[in-house]
Design an enzyme around this catalytic site. Structure first.
Site, PDB file in Angstrom:
ATOM      1  N   ASP A  16       3.058   2.759  -6.208  1.00  0.00           N
ATOM      2  CA  ASP A  16       1.652   3.170  -6.284  1.00  0.00           C
ATOM      3  C   ASP A  16       1.115   2.775  -7.661  1.00  0.00           C
ATOM      4  OD1 ASP A  16      -0.765   4.600  -5.534  1.00  0.00           O
ATOM      5  OD2 ASP A  16      -0.161   6.126  -6.972  1.00  0.00           O
ATOM      6  N   SER A  17      -0.204   2.904  -7.809  1.00  0.00           N
ATOM      7  CA  SER A  17      -0.818   2.635  -9.108  1.00  0.00           C
ATOM      8  C   SER A  17      -0.437   3.696 -10.136  1.00  0.00           C
ATOM      9  CB  SER A  17      -2.342   2.604  -8.942  1.00  0.00           C
ATOM     10  OG  SER A  17      -2.777   3.807  -8.332  1.00  0.00           O
ATOM     11  N   TYR A  48      -6.222   1.473  -9.827  1.00  0.00           N
ATOM     12  CA  TYR A  48      -6.420   0.218  -9.099  1.00  0.00           C
ATOM     13  C   TYR A  48      -7.764   0.240  -8.349  1.00  0.00           C
ATOM     14  CZ  TYR A  48      -1.461  -1.289  -9.494  1.00  0.00           C
ATOM     15  OH  TYR A  48      -0.230  -1.714  -9.939  1.00  0.00           O
ATOM     16  N   GLY A  49      -8.251   1.455  -8.104  1.00  0.00           N
ATOM     17  CA  GLY A  49      -9.383   1.636  -7.183  1.00  0.00           C
ATOM     18  C   GLY A  49     -10.698   1.047  -7.635  1.00  0.00           C
ATOM     19  N   CYS A  79       0.014   3.095  -2.109  1.00  0.00           N
ATOM     20  CA  CYS A  79      -1.358   3.108  -2.626  1.00  0.00           C
ATOM     21  C   CYS A  79      -2.310   2.534  -1.567  1.00  0.00           C
ATOM     22  CB  CYS A  79      -1.378   2.234  -3.881  1.00  0.00           C
ATOM     23  SG  CYS A  79      -2.978   2.058  -4.650  1.00  0.00           S
ATOM     24  N   ASN A  80      -3.358   3.273  -1.269  1.00  0.00           N
ATOM     25  CA  ASN A  80      -4.331   2.782  -0.277  1.00  0.00           C
ATOM     26  C   ASN A  80      -5.013   1.505  -0.754  1.00  0.00           C
ATOM     27  OD1 ASN A  80      -5.314   4.862   2.116  1.00  0.00           O
ATOM     28  ND2 ASN A  80      -4.175   5.829   0.471  1.00  0.00           N
ATOM     29  N   THR A  81      -5.348   1.476  -2.046  1.00  0.00           N
ATOM     30  CA  THR A  81      -6.043   0.300  -2.575  1.00  0.00           C
ATOM     31  C   THR A  81      -5.141  -0.928  -2.489  1.00  0.00           C
ATOM     32  OG1 THR A  81      -7.254   1.742  -4.081  1.00  0.00           O
ATOM     33  CG2 THR A  81      -7.238  -0.592  -4.604  1.00  0.00           C
ATOM     34  N   GLU A 158      -5.847  14.660 -10.933  1.00  0.00           N
ATOM     35  CA  GLU A 158      -4.926  14.472 -12.058  1.00  0.00           C
ATOM     36  C   GLU A 158      -5.119  15.543 -13.134  1.00  0.00           C
ATOM     37  OE1 GLU A 158      -4.142  10.503 -13.314  1.00  0.00           O
ATOM     38  OE2 GLU A 158      -3.833   9.861 -11.243  1.00  0.00           O
ATOM     39  N   CYS A 190      -6.812   7.969   0.382  1.00  0.00           N
ATOM     40  CA  CYS A 190      -6.418   7.742  -1.013  1.00  0.00           C
ATOM     41  C   CYS A 190      -5.249   8.676  -1.289  1.00  0.00           C
ATOM     42  CB  CYS A 190      -7.594   8.062  -1.938  1.00  0.00           C
ATOM     43  SG  CYS A 190      -7.148   8.028  -3.683  1.00  0.00           S
ATOM     44  N   THR A 191      -4.292   8.168  -2.055  1.00  0.00           N
ATOM     45  CA  THR A 191      -3.065   8.934  -2.315  1.00  0.00           C
ATOM     46  C   THR A 191      -3.305  10.357  -2.825  1.00  0.00           C
ATOM     47  OG1 THR A 191      -3.123   7.826  -4.461  1.00  0.00           O
ATOM     48  CG2 THR A 191      -1.549   7.003  -2.833  1.00  0.00           C
ATOM     49  N   HIS A 192      -4.368  10.511  -3.639  1.00  0.00           N
ATOM     50  CA  HIS A 192      -4.588  11.808  -4.287  1.00  0.00           C
ATOM     51  C   HIS A 192      -5.227  12.851  -3.374  1.00  0.00           C
ATOM     52  CE1 HIS A 192      -3.970   9.207  -7.699  1.00  0.00           C
ATOM     53  NE2 HIS A 192      -4.104  10.196  -8.563  1.00  0.00           N
TER      54      HIS A 192
HETATM   55  N1  DGL Z   1      -3.501   5.181  -5.546  1.00  0.00           N
HETATM   56  C1  DGL Z   1      -4.904   4.849  -5.409  1.00  0.00           C
HETATM   57  C2  DGL Z   1      -5.254   4.773  -3.927  1.00  0.00           C
HETATM   58  O1  DGL Z   1      -4.620   5.357  -3.085  1.00  0.00           O
HETATM   59  C3  DGL Z   1      -5.786   5.852  -6.116  1.00  0.00           C
HETATM   60  C4  DGL Z   1      -5.725   5.773  -7.625  1.00  0.00           C
HETATM   61  C5  DGL Z   1      -6.197   4.446  -8.163  1.00  0.00           C
HETATM   62  O2  DGL Z   1      -7.413   4.158  -8.110  1.00  0.00           O
HETATM   63  O3  DGL Z   1      -5.359   3.675  -8.596  1.00  0.00           O
HETATM   64  O4  DGL Z   1      -6.173   4.091  -3.570  1.00  0.00           O
END
Ligand code: DGL
Length: 277
Positions: A16-17, A48-49, A79-81, A158, A190-192
């Site tokens: 993940d990012s 990454y988003g 990571c979704n992105t 976070e 999104c992961t969060h």
């Molecule tokens: N992990 C990213 C996602 O799931 C969220 C955090 C980021 O923007 O890197 O898209």
């Protein structure tokens, strides 16, 4: 590299990012307790988003090359992105079976919706890539998808503000147009966002089912490993490291977050130079 016989006992690479992919690692730990995990969080280059497809793809390629050095038997792009922007290219470059979080989440939403109106929330990159809408509409042209980028959700999570009046207020602003659009299913893309499940659920109301791609991804990973004969036969014995964590920066901060959400305390996270891969 392990002999063919032991290959199925190799770890799963999860990346993940940053810390967010721990929500996916957590589901894998719960649903596949025999599997070892090597986790990489790109804490030096997060988020990454809000980055371009080219940059996210380059970063993700370096991470896959690092995970290859760890002899992983499968890779989960948590990571979704990165799943939205890079997965297709990564699959062309590596022989290791890979799974992202977007398709499992989209498939679960398709199976859930009754009124054929699905919402998806995610980073600016994930929403503007249109990947969830494309995949869903390709599989059922009668379904309409409404996307909404919620960039403030990541820093709120976070900062630990999972249930807080500030988070309530921001979530209400983001989600009002989704409520007005009459969706009955919302993908937490999104992961969060699974950490904001109760806030989002409260605002969307009982008529909207929340889909957590992290949970669906672990289920699909299980099926993938079983189809390919890659399931680990038994939980590694005492003294074997079940879970290993690597980051590109700020290991202490990563450890603190990990210890607040994982079912097991993590002992350490090792910093590596990811730009060397
Ligand atoms: N992990 C990213 C996602 O799931 C969220 C955090 C980021 O923007 O890197 O898209």
């Amino acid at each position: 590299m392990n002999g063919q016989e032991e290959w199925h006992n190799s770890p799963i690479g999860v990346f993940d990012s940053g810390v967010g992919g721990l929500t996916v690692a957590r589901e894998i730990m719960r649903q596949l307790p025999n599997e070892r995990i090597v986790y990489f969080g790109d804490t030096a280059r997060v988020p990454y988003g809000n980055k371009s497809k080219e940059t996210v793809t380059r970063y993700s390629g370096q991470i896959v090359r690092f995970l290859e050095t760890q002899q992983v038997k499968a890779i989960v792009v948590a990571c979704n992105t990165a799943s939205a922007y890079a997965l297709e290219d990564l699959e062309k470059e590596s022989d290791i079976p890979m799974i992202g979080v977007v398709k499992p989440g989209a498939r679960a939403a398709l199976a859930t919706t009754a009124n054929k109106k699905i919402g998806v929330v995610g980073t600016e990159a994930t929403i503007s890539s249109g990947i969830y809408s494309r995949y869903i509409e390709e599989h059922d042209a009668d379904v309409s998808v409404v996307g909404k980028a919620c960039p403030l959700f990541v820093p709120l999570v976070e900062e630990g503000l999972w249930e807080d009046p500030v988070t309530d207020e921001i979530a209400r602003r983001y989600l009002t147009e989704l409520i007005d659009s009459g969706i009955d299913t919302l993908i937490l893309g999104c992961t969060h966002y699974p950490m904001l499940r109760s806030t989002v659920g409260k605002i969307m109301g009982e008529g909207v089912t929340l889909v957590n791609p992290a949970y669906e991804t672990a289920r699909e990973l299980k099926a993938l490993l079983s189809e390919r004969g890659l399931e680990s036969e038994h939980r590694p014995g005492l003294g074997t490291e079940l879970y290993r964590f690597f980051v590109s920066d700020a290991a202490d901060k990563f450890q603190r977050f990990a210890n607040s959400i994982l079912p097991y305390g993590i002992l350490s996270a090792k910093v590596i130079r990811i730009d060397e891969y």
